[in-house]
Design an enzyme around this catalytic site. Structure first.
Site, mmCIF file in Angstrom:
data_model
loop_
_atom_site.group_PDB
_atom_site.id
_atom_site.type_symbol
_atom_site.label_atom_id
_atom_site.label_comp_id
_atom_site.label_asym_id
_atom_site.label_seq_id
_atom_site.Cartn_x
_atom_site.Cartn_y
_atom_site.Cartn_z
ATOM 1 N N ARG A 96 -25.958 -32.571 15.753
ATOM 2 C CA ARG A 96 -26.018 -31.922 17.069
ATOM 3 C C ARG A 96 -25.692 -32.950 18.138
ATOM 4 O O ARG A 96 -26.240 -34.052 18.143
ATOM 5 C CB ARG A 96 -27.395 -31.341 17.303
ATOM 6 N N LEU A 99 -28.585 -34.600 20.031
ATOM 7 C CA LEU A 99 -29.304 -35.665 19.344
ATOM 8 C C LEU A 99 -28.444 -36.929 19.251
ATOM 9 O O LEU A 99 -28.958 -38.040 19.338
ATOM 10 C CB LEU A 99 -29.754 -35.208 17.960
ATOM 11 N N ARG A 101 -26.492 -37.902 21.486
ATOM 12 C CA ARG A 101 -26.575 -38.511 22.814
ATOM 13 C C ARG A 101 -27.851 -39.318 22.997
ATOM 14 O O ARG A 101 -27.982 -40.092 23.934
ATOM 15 C CB ARG A 101 -26.487 -37.432 23.889
ATOM 16 N N GLU A 123 -28.362 -38.473 5.940
ATOM 17 C CA GLU A 123 -28.531 -39.898 6.193
ATOM 18 C C GLU A 123 -28.656 -40.087 7.701
ATOM 19 O O GLU A 123 -27.701 -39.865 8.439
ATOM 20 C CB GLU A 123 -27.345 -40.700 5.650
ATOM 21 N N TYR A 156 -18.912 -27.017 -8.041
ATOM 22 C CA TYR A 156 -19.809 -28.171 -8.135
ATOM 23 C C TYR A 156 -20.904 -27.942 -9.165
ATOM 24 O O TYR A 156 -21.570 -26.925 -9.185
ATOM 25 C CB TYR A 156 -20.445 -28.474 -6.784
ATOM 26 N N GLN A 163 -30.860 -30.239 -6.037
ATOM 27 C CA GLN A 163 -31.741 -31.258 -5.458
ATOM 28 C C GLN A 163 -32.697 -30.678 -4.421
ATOM 29 O O GLN A 163 -32.370 -29.740 -3.705
ATOM 30 C CB GLN A 163 -30.926 -32.397 -4.834
#
Length: 177
Positions: A96, A99, A101, A123, A156, A163
């Site tokens: 976003r 965030l 900024r 991450e 995939y 996970q």
């Protein structure tokens, strides 16, 4: 082709795209907001101070509704949502701007393969001089979905399939090139 909110709503209603838990107001005109989960992992110190790609990396994982990300600190986090993508749909993870900024970078590999099922590991990196308080449930990014021109021949089914939680690197499982 990037999917519109209309198509996203239709796929969610039909069950061809699954996101759980989800609130309808997370759907934006061309994306779905993702929220921060409550699992955080940091790389444990190595005796040599070197991380190698051929050995398993150890992580310290905590569950908490709040995490204070220090300046220049890196942490793995997870989405609150569990996703199931069909075999003809891929997604891009975007942070976003509000965030970004503040100095919070979401350094996700950025790509979700068709057929992926699981929570998405994010991450997070704080480039600010001040600590940033992270709270579970906070909208931290969005998924932008794109329909492929055909179903994937090999959807995939890799090492991160299914996970849950902030999942550390499994690069050591990669085959040698």
């Amino acid at each position: 082709m990037v999917l519109s909110d209309r198509t996203i709503f239709s796929m969610l209603e039909k069950g061809t795209l699954k996101i759980s838990p989800m609130e309808w107001d997370q759907v934006q005109p061309a994306s779905v907001d993702i929220r921060l989960g409550n699992t955080f992992s940091i790389v444990e110190d190595s005796p040599t101070g070197i991380i190698t790609l051929d050995k398993e990396i150890r992580y310290k994982t905590i569950e908490s509704d709040t995490y204070v990300l220090l300046p220049n600190q890196f942490v793995l986090a997870t989405t609150m949502e569990y996703f199931e993508l069909p075999n003809d749909l891929t997604a891009f993870v975007e942070g976003r701007s509000s965030l970004g900024r503040m100095g919070l970078f979401i350094q996700n590999a950025g790509w979700v393969d068709p057929g992926f099922k699981g929570e998405i590991t994010l991450e997070l990196y704080n480039v600010n001089r001040c600590a940033i308080e992270l709270k579970a449930g906070r909208r931290v990014g969005q998924l932008v979905f794109s329909r492929m021109d055909a179903m994937a021949l090999k959807p995939y089914n890799g090492k991160y399939q299914g996970q849950k939680g902030a999942t550390g690197s499994k690069a050591f499982l990669d085959e040698e090139v």
